[in-house]
Design an enzyme around this catalytic site. Structure first.
Site, short mmCIF file in Angstrom:
data_model
loop_
_atom_site.label_atom_id
_atom_site.label_comp_id
_atom_site.label_asym_id
_atom_site.label_seq_id
_atom_site.Cartn_x
_atom_site.Cartn_y
_atom_site.Cartn_z
N CYS A 1 -4.35 -8.96 6.50
CA CYS A 1 -4.00 -7.76 7.26
C CYS A 1 -3.95 -6.53 6.36
O CYS A 1 -4.21 -5.41 6.80
CB CYS A 1 -2.68 -7.94 8.00
SG CYS A 1 -1.29 -8.39 6.92
N HIS B 1 3.71 -7.78 7.50
CA HIS B 1 2.42 -7.58 8.17
C HIS B 1 2.04 -6.11 8.11
O HIS B 1 2.90 -5.23 8.17
CB HIS B 1 2.54 -8.05 9.63
CG HIS B 1 1.27 -7.97 10.40
ND1 HIS B 1 0.13 -8.65 10.04
CD2 HIS B 1 0.95 -7.27 11.53
CE1 HIS B 1 -0.83 -8.39 10.91
NE2 HIS B 1 -0.36 -7.55 11.81
#
Length: 435
Positions: free
Chosen positions: A83, A386
């Protein structure tokens, strides 16, 4: 059942090898699984194609002012804690001038034996050294705004990243800012030297929109990386004993800003304990006069020894795209903590004039910047959490969360706890709102 997967790097040949048994059982299992995957893929290809055509069309439609329009944005599949890479790629894909340069480059055919004359697509198990970061970056950018698929797998690009950036090998979570710097630096170096006998830097010189006055050379000749992201800082150091002043000019591709300590306990915009930290506070902290502590004594050439001194930064030249990195991760004695403070930032009209060395020599619009993209880290630590990104495209804001792309609004964007901000220099007068 062989339930292990050991991946090592042979630094003699810079290839990836799997620890196998004497009988080569691991390799046999891999070949068998590859055959199963290929046969399943072939049998299922036509059915998936039809489903994708229908689902892509339906899922990429939205209502705007009562009429139906299509979302042309494409997500990026997560290849295993990638990510950090996806958020940076989506942000850069929405820097129009930067993205267009790469998309307009001619394709490079990677020639390798039997594949000569045909484009080759790599997997991370291949040992081919004939790789081009510029080419894989170009192909990824071309895929992101075609609107022909909901998500694109950047596996070929990630393979090249593994080959030329050892720090990012494996599937651990990485720092998005560190990846961005490595990516820009390696793109810059490859563009300087060309690939496969083709000089990409020559194309930059032919591009009239990137004139010589807009170039900032970092590590050699200018490229599109330095022409767009490159700026220049003036570092002034003054000896507090004899008053000797030292000036140094440093090129930069981004500015890393501390979040002032007095704001670090404030986690949300709506907290009532004191004022909200703003991007101006971070910029002021970066450019304010600072007295260096005992661990940073300045070697005064007049005094002939290290002395107490003050330091101040001025911006001597602003870049076309101003990349601001908020330093949210700090090392303590045992671990790296995250500063989760909300920092207020403007969507448009960021005025950088007061931070310039010679503001009187700048035009009225040349110091104004509008936000193009924001990278956000969700979670508590650099090795976890994330990354997602917000970016504007053709007047609309999108949220990029790996393979998922959703339309969003300005109110949502300004509430984000930004980690990296990409501001684009304003070209024409468009209002008077400033930071």
């Amino acid at each position: 059942m062989l339930a292990f997967r050991v991946l090592n790097t042979d630094y003699r040949c810079d290839d990836f090898v799997v620890n196998d048994t004497k009988l080569g059982l691991v390799q046999k299992v891999r070949e068998h699984l590859q055959n199963l995957e290929n046969s399943a893929f072939t049998a299922d290809r036509h059915r998936k194609r039809k489903l994708l055509e229908n689902s892509t069309l339906n899922s990429k439609l939205l209502k705007v002012n009562g009429s139906t329009t299509a979302i042309c944005a494409t997500g990026l599949r997560n290849l295993g804690n990638t990510c950090f890479m996806n958020a940076i790629l989506q942000s850069l894909s929405n820097i129009e001038q930067f993205c267009c340069y790469f998309k307009e480059l001619p394709a490079v055919e990677l020639r390798n034996g039997k594949t000569a004359g045909r484009r080759t697509y790599h997997t991370r198990s291949q040992g081919d050294n004939n790789v081009s970061l510029v080419e894989e970056f170009r192909k990824t950018l071309c895929a992101l705004w075609q609107g022909s698929q909901t998500a694109f797998s950047p596996e070929s690009l990630f393979y090249v990243v593994w080959k030329i950036m050892p720090n990012f090998r494996g599937y651990q979570q990485q720092d998005a800012h560190e990846f961005m710097r490595y990516l820009l630096d390696h793109l810059h170096l490859e563009l300087q030297g060309g690939f496969n006998g083709v000089s990409r830097s020559a194309i930059l010189q032919e591009n009239s929109t990137l004139s010589a006055s807009n170039k900032c050379c970092i590590n050699g000749a200018s490229t599109v990386v330095t022409a767009i992201f490159g700026g220049i800082l003036q570092n002034e150091v003054n000896c507090l004993i004899c008053g000797t002043e030292s000036r140094k000019f440093d090129p930069f591709l981004d500015l890393s800003l501390d979040i002032p300590s007095q704001f670090r306990s404030k986690r949300s915009k709506n907290q009532e304990n004191g004022p909200v930290c703003s991007l101006r506070d971070c910029l002021r902290s970066f450019t304010d006069l600072e007295e260096l502590d005992e661990t940073e004594l300045y070697m005064c050439h007049k005094c002939k020894k290290k002395q107490k001194s003050t330091k101040k930064f001025w911006i001597q030249k602003l870049p076309k795209v101003l990349c601001l990195h908020l330093k949210r991760f700090h090392w303590t004695a045992y671990l790296r903590n995250k500063v989760d403070t909300y920092v207020e930032f403007p969507l448009r009209g960021l005025d950088m004039k007061c931070y310039l060395l010679e503001p009187e020599n700048s035009g009225p619009e040349s110091c104004l910047y509008d936000l193009a993209a924001v990278v956000v880290h969700h979670g508590s630590g650099v090795g976890s959490g994330h990354y997602t990104a917000y970016a504007t495209h053709e007047g609309r804001w999108f949220h990029f969360n790996d393979s998922t792309v959703t339309l969003t609004d300005e109110e949502t964007v300004v509430k984000a706890k930004a980690y990296i901000l990409f501001y684009v220099e304003r070209q024409a007068k468009a209002g008077s709102d400033k930071l």
